[in-house]
Design an enzyme around this catalytic site. Structure first.
Site, mmCIF file in Angstrom:
data_model
loop_
_atom_site.group_PDB
_atom_site.id
_atom_site.type_symbol
_atom_site.label_atom_id
_atom_site.label_comp_id
_atom_site.label_asym_id
_atom_site.label_seq_id
_atom_site.Cartn_x
_atom_site.Cartn_y
_atom_site.Cartn_z
ATOM 1 N N ARG A 129 46.997 23.378 40.872
ATOM 2 C CA ARG A 129 47.554 24.696 41.125
ATOM 3 C C ARG A 129 47.491 24.914 42.631
ATOM 4 O O ARG A 129 46.419 24.910 43.218
ATOM 5 C CB ARG A 129 46.721 25.752 40.420
ATOM 6 C CG ARG A 129 47.237 27.121 40.699
ATOM 7 C CD ARG A 129 46.385 28.179 40.072
ATOM 8 N NE ARG A 129 47.104 29.430 40.177
ATOM 9 C CZ ARG A 129 46.612 30.574 39.779
ATOM 10 N NH1 ARG A 129 45.436 30.618 39.213
ATOM 11 N NH2 ARG A 129 47.310 31.670 39.909
ATOM 12 N N ASN A 145 42.171 23.543 39.567
ATOM 13 C CA ASN A 145 42.414 24.812 40.252
ATOM 14 C C ASN A 145 41.252 25.012 41.223
ATOM 15 O O ASN A 145 40.142 25.324 40.808
ATOM 16 C CB ASN A 145 42.466 25.929 39.204
ATOM 17 C CG ASN A 145 42.866 27.264 39.798
ATOM 18 O OD1 ASN A 145 42.939 27.424 41.015
ATOM 19 N ND2 ASN A 145 43.114 28.228 38.931
ATOM 20 N N LEU A 168 49.059 41.287 33.685
ATOM 21 C CA LEU A 168 48.032 42.268 34.030
ATOM 22 C C LEU A 168 46.647 41.688 33.790
ATOM 23 O O LEU A 168 46.153 41.664 32.662
ATOM 24 C CB LEU A 168 48.214 43.542 33.187
ATOM 25 C CG LEU A 168 49.637 44.136 33.128
ATOM 26 C CD1 LEU A 168 49.671 45.340 32.196
ATOM 27 C CD2 LEU A 168 50.120 44.517 34.516
ATOM 28 N N ARG A 205 42.278 45.657 44.238
ATOM 29 C CA ARG A 205 43.261 45.740 45.332
ATOM 30 C C ARG A 205 44.089 47.020 45.226
ATOM 31 O O ARG A 205 44.403 47.461 44.126
ATOM 32 C CB ARG A 205 44.222 44.542 45.273
ATOM 33 C CG ARG A 205 43.556 43.212 45.479
ATOM 34 C CD ARG A 205 44.607 42.101 45.548
ATOM 35 N NE ARG A 205 43.982 40.811 45.391
ATOM 36 C CZ ARG A 205 44.389 39.889 44.519
ATOM 37 N NH1 ARG A 205 45.430 40.103 43.729
ATOM 38 N NH2 ARG A 205 43.756 38.738 44.443
ATOM 39 N N GLU A 241 48.522 29.345 31.785
ATOM 40 C CA GLU A 241 48.953 28.739 33.049
ATOM 41 C C GLU A 241 48.560 27.271 33.129
ATOM 42 O O GLU A 241 49.304 26.455 33.655
ATOM 43 C CB GLU A 241 48.341 29.514 34.227
ATOM 44 C CG GLU A 241 49.007 30.868 34.411
ATOM 45 C CD GLU A 241 48.283 31.754 35.408
ATOM 46 O OE1 GLU A 241 47.242 32.318 35.038
ATOM 47 O OE2 GLU A 241 48.758 31.891 36.536
ATOM 48 N N ARG A 258 37.716 47.472 30.721
ATOM 49 C CA ARG A 258 36.995 47.858 29.484
ATOM 50 C C ARG A 258 35.965 48.937 29.781
ATOM 51 O O ARG A 258 35.842 49.911 29.027
ATOM 52 C CB ARG A 258 36.304 46.635 28.873
ATOM 53 C CG ARG A 258 37.248 45.768 28.088
ATOM 54 C CD ARG A 258 36.638 44.447 27.761
ATOM 55 N NE ARG A 258 36.427 43.663 28.984
ATOM 56 C CZ ARG A 258 36.270 42.355 29.010
ATOM 57 N NH1 ARG A 258 36.264 41.675 27.891
ATOM 58 N NH2 ARG A 258 36.115 41.722 30.141
ATOM 59 N N GLU A 293 47.261 41.434 27.358
ATOM 60 C CA GLU A 293 47.100 40.843 26.026
ATOM 61 C C GLU A 293 46.174 41.653 25.126
ATOM 62 O O GLU A 293 46.306 41.626 23.909
ATOM 63 C CB GLU A 293 46.542 39.414 26.147
ATOM 64 C CG GLU A 293 47.546 38.448 26.742
ATOM 65 C CD GLU A 293 46.919 37.114 27.154
ATOM 66 O OE1 GLU A 293 45.955 36.681 26.495
ATOM 67 O OE2 GLU A 293 47.399 36.514 28.132
ATOM 68 N N HIS A 350 51.702 34.338 40.757
ATOM 69 C CA HIS A 350 51.642 34.265 39.281
ATOM 70 C C HIS A 350 52.928 33.667 38.692
ATOM 71 O O HIS A 350 53.244 33.897 37.522
ATOM 72 C CB HIS A 350 51.491 35.671 38.643
ATOM 73 C CG HIS A 350 50.152 36.303 38.817
ATOM 74 N ND1 HIS A 350 50.014 37.655 39.006
ATOM 75 C CD2 HIS A 350 48.904 35.791 38.811
ATOM 76 C CE1 HIS A 350 48.724 37.958 39.119
ATOM 77 N NE2 HIS A 350 48.032 36.837 39.005
ATOM 78 N N ASN A 360 42.916 40.713 36.419
ATOM 79 C CA ASN A 360 42.228 41.258 37.583
ATOM 80 C C ASN A 360 43.211 41.396 38.739
ATOM 81 O O ASN A 360 43.271 42.410 39.409
ATOM 82 C CB ASN A 360 41.106 40.320 37.974
ATOM 83 C CG ASN A 360 39.798 41.022 37.887
ATOM 84 O OD1 ASN A 360 39.693 42.211 38.206
ATOM 85 N ND2 ASN A 360 38.786 40.307 37.453
HETATM 86 P P1 ADP Z 1 42.012 37.131 35.923
HETATM 87 O O1 ADP Z 1 43.123 37.764 36.698
HETATM 88 O O2 ADP Z 1 40.715 37.129 36.663
HETATM 89 O O3 ADP Z 1 42.380 35.818 35.262
HETATM 90 P P2 ADP Z 1 42.118 38.212 33.236
HETATM 91 O O4 ADP Z 1 43.549 37.884 33.011
HETATM 92 O O5 ADP Z 1 41.096 37.492 32.433
HETATM 93 O O6 ADP Z 1 41.729 38.169 34.757
HETATM 94 O O7 ADP Z 1 41.948 39.792 32.972
HETATM 95 C C1 ADP Z 1 40.761 40.464 33.247
HETATM 96 C C2 ADP Z 1 40.923 41.931 32.905
HETATM 97 O O8 ADP Z 1 41.262 42.066 31.527
HETATM 98 C C3 ADP Z 1 39.661 42.758 33.131
HETATM 99 O O9 ADP Z 1 39.979 43.959 33.836
HETATM 100 C C4 ADP Z 1 39.242 43.102 31.711
HETATM 101 O O10 ADP Z 1 38.623 44.335 31.679
HETATM 102 C C5 ADP Z 1 40.565 43.159 31.006
HETATM 103 N N1 ADP Z 1 40.384 43.077 29.546
HETATM 104 C C6 ADP Z 1 40.031 42.009 28.815
HETATM 105 N N2 ADP Z 1 39.925 42.347 27.504
HETATM 106 C C7 ADP Z 1 40.214 43.684 27.429
HETATM 107 C C8 ADP Z 1 40.287 44.631 26.368
HETATM 108 N N3 ADP Z 1 40.033 44.283 25.107
HETATM 109 N N4 ADP Z 1 40.624 45.899 26.677
HETATM 110 C C9 ADP Z 1 40.894 46.250 27.943
HETATM 111 N N5 ADP Z 1 40.853 45.398 28.975
HETATM 112 C C10 ADP Z 1 40.516 44.132 28.735
#
Ligand code: ADP
Length: 410
Positions: free
Chosen positions: A97, A8, A215, A247, A390, A291, A340, A186, A217
């Site tokens: 990717r 990637n 859901l 965004r 992925e 978080r 998740e 995605h 970043n």
């Molecule tokens: P990316 O799109 O960069 O791959 P991820 O799928 O890893 O991102 O998701 C990142 C997001 O998930 C961040 O906003 C992080 O705060 C959120 N996140 C991860 N664990 C938790 C949690 N336990 N509670 C709330 N949000 C979480």
């Protein structure tokens, strides 16, 4: 053995995973990254399945371009102490990717000269993503000589959308001239979790109406009818749709015109505002990390609360509109870092949908299980949490494409 390397490539970074597809659980033999490619000094992170959980190799390296970065990965795999191979790297295929496949690719493709040309044709509409993806392909052609390579496109799954979903209300000639339309991203993740949802429901995917919410970043939501993407929230670029980490997502395009004038923003200034300074980060003024926002909201920070309300409201609205678009809904699936892990967000999104017969089970929603059903028994519409993978999906697609092409693995 079927050892498949997944790559990637971003503009200044590269992530890789090496899968053993012959093992039962598709063991990740090695994984890592090269960061700061093109800078004076780059960093290689590397670990293998033989190392302890917290153990990894971190090494300063010089990687002026993606070829040098891939070369460092190859050297790491051959390292006498921490490597996996002795004389030559036994990689049977490389899966890339690739973000944008334009309108040409509705599935993954074995990389040929022609395929590379199409990826290049898409530089114009994916200027940030496709050039580094392309550089990664050329690097692997040099470093892993003769190994089949496959492009797995983020956009491919959404190519089943019909015109009513993907054409914007612009003059049609602009679609013809510049290929401006909704593409969606995605795709690998939406496809993976929707297939898994059908398995968990013990139903034929061809008969299901699903909404999948990725859901992280970046965030997007997809309507999947009979296994096919019929609509998705990201658009011509990943900026459209949900409010994301940084965004804006959907808004009146006239805001852009207004702000360019009032704030004297040029192309770059506007691009940064829309893509990097907005969303959860911009609304909360705290962070793009949900978080931290949840924590601040717990301490009564008003803007943190708005950020959560605005984020979840839009997801709920999309689920409702996609149920209408499909004329029904069997299940909603959550995935990605937020989908998740953030039970409170899932609950806030789903509560208003009780009228449609989707009843969330608070206990199941809060349980520690990673993959789970979170709707009550008897709920007409089901809800699931399904961790996305992925990389594994790209590895599987790479394997299928290579097998289909008549190449046989060692
Ligand atoms: P990316 O799109 O960069 O791959 P991820 O799928 O890893 O991102 O998701 C990142 C997001 O998930 C961040 O906003 C992080 O705060 C959120 N996140 C991860 N664990 C938790 C949690 N336990 N509670 C709330 N949000 C979480």
């Amino acid at each position: 053995m079927m050892k498949i390397m997944i790559l990637n490539c971003g503009s200044s970074s590269l992530k890789f995973q090496l899968f053993d597809m012959a093992s039962k659980n598709h063991t990740v033999l090695a994984k890592g990254s090269v960061e700061e490619i093109g800078h004076d000094q780059s960093v290689l992170h590397y670990k293998t399945h033989k190392m302890k959980k917290d153990e990894e190799v971190e090494k300063k390296v010089t990687a002026k371009d993606h070829t040098q970065a891939v070369d460092h990965v190859a050297r790491a795999l051959l390292d006498p102490k921490t490597g996996l191979f002795k004389e030559s790297i036994e990689v049977d295929a490389v899966g890339h990717r690739v973000v944008h496949g334009g309108e040409k690719f509705s599935k993954s493709a074995l990389i040929t000269k022609g395929v590379k040309e199409v990826i290049e044709d898409c530089f114009d509409i994916a200027p940030l993503h496709n050039p580094p993806n392309y550089a990664g392909i050329e690097a692997c052609e040099k470093i892993f000589k003769g190994v089949p390579q496959v492009a797995v496109f983020d956009t491919a799954f959404h190519q089943t959308m019909q015109k009513e979903a993907y054409i914007y209300g612009l003059p049609y000639e602009l679609y013809e001239r510049y290929h401006i339309r909704k593409y969606g991203f995605h795709g690998t993740s939406h496809e993976y979790v929707s297939n898994r949802a059908a398995e968990l429901m013990k139903k034929d995917g061809a008969k299901l109406k699903l909404v999948t919410c990725h859901l992280g970043n970046g965030a997007s939501i997809t309507a999947i009818n009979g296994g096919k993407s019929v609509d998705t929230s990201m658009g011509f670029t990943p900026l459209e749709g949900l409010v994301m980490g940084t965004r804006t997502g959907d808004m009146d395009p006239a805001v852009v015109l207004f702000l360019m004038e009032k704030e004297h923003l040029d192309f770059k200034g506007m691009n940064d505002l829309l893509n990097k300074k907005s969303g959860l980060k911009g609304i909360s003024g705290i962070s793009n990390d949900l978080r931290e926002i949840i924590e601040a909201a717990g301490k009564d920070n008003a803007r943190a609360k708005y950020a959560i309300d605005i984020f979840t409201y839009r997801i709920t609205k999309y689920i409702g509109s996609y149920a209408a678009a499909m004329g029904g809904l069997d299940a909603v699936v959550f995935t990605g870092g937020i989908g998740e892990n953030a039970a409170a967000i899932r609950e806030k999104v789903l509560k208003p949908l009780e009228f449609m017969g989707l009843i969330i089970d608070a206990k199941l929603n809060d349980s520690k299980d990673k993959e789970k059903i979170i709707s009550k028994t008897g709920s007409k519409v089901k809800a699931f949490v399904i961790p996305t993978n992925e990389e594994l999906m790209i590895a599987k697609k790479t394997m299928w494409v290579v097998e289909e092409s008549g190449n046989t693995f060692r």
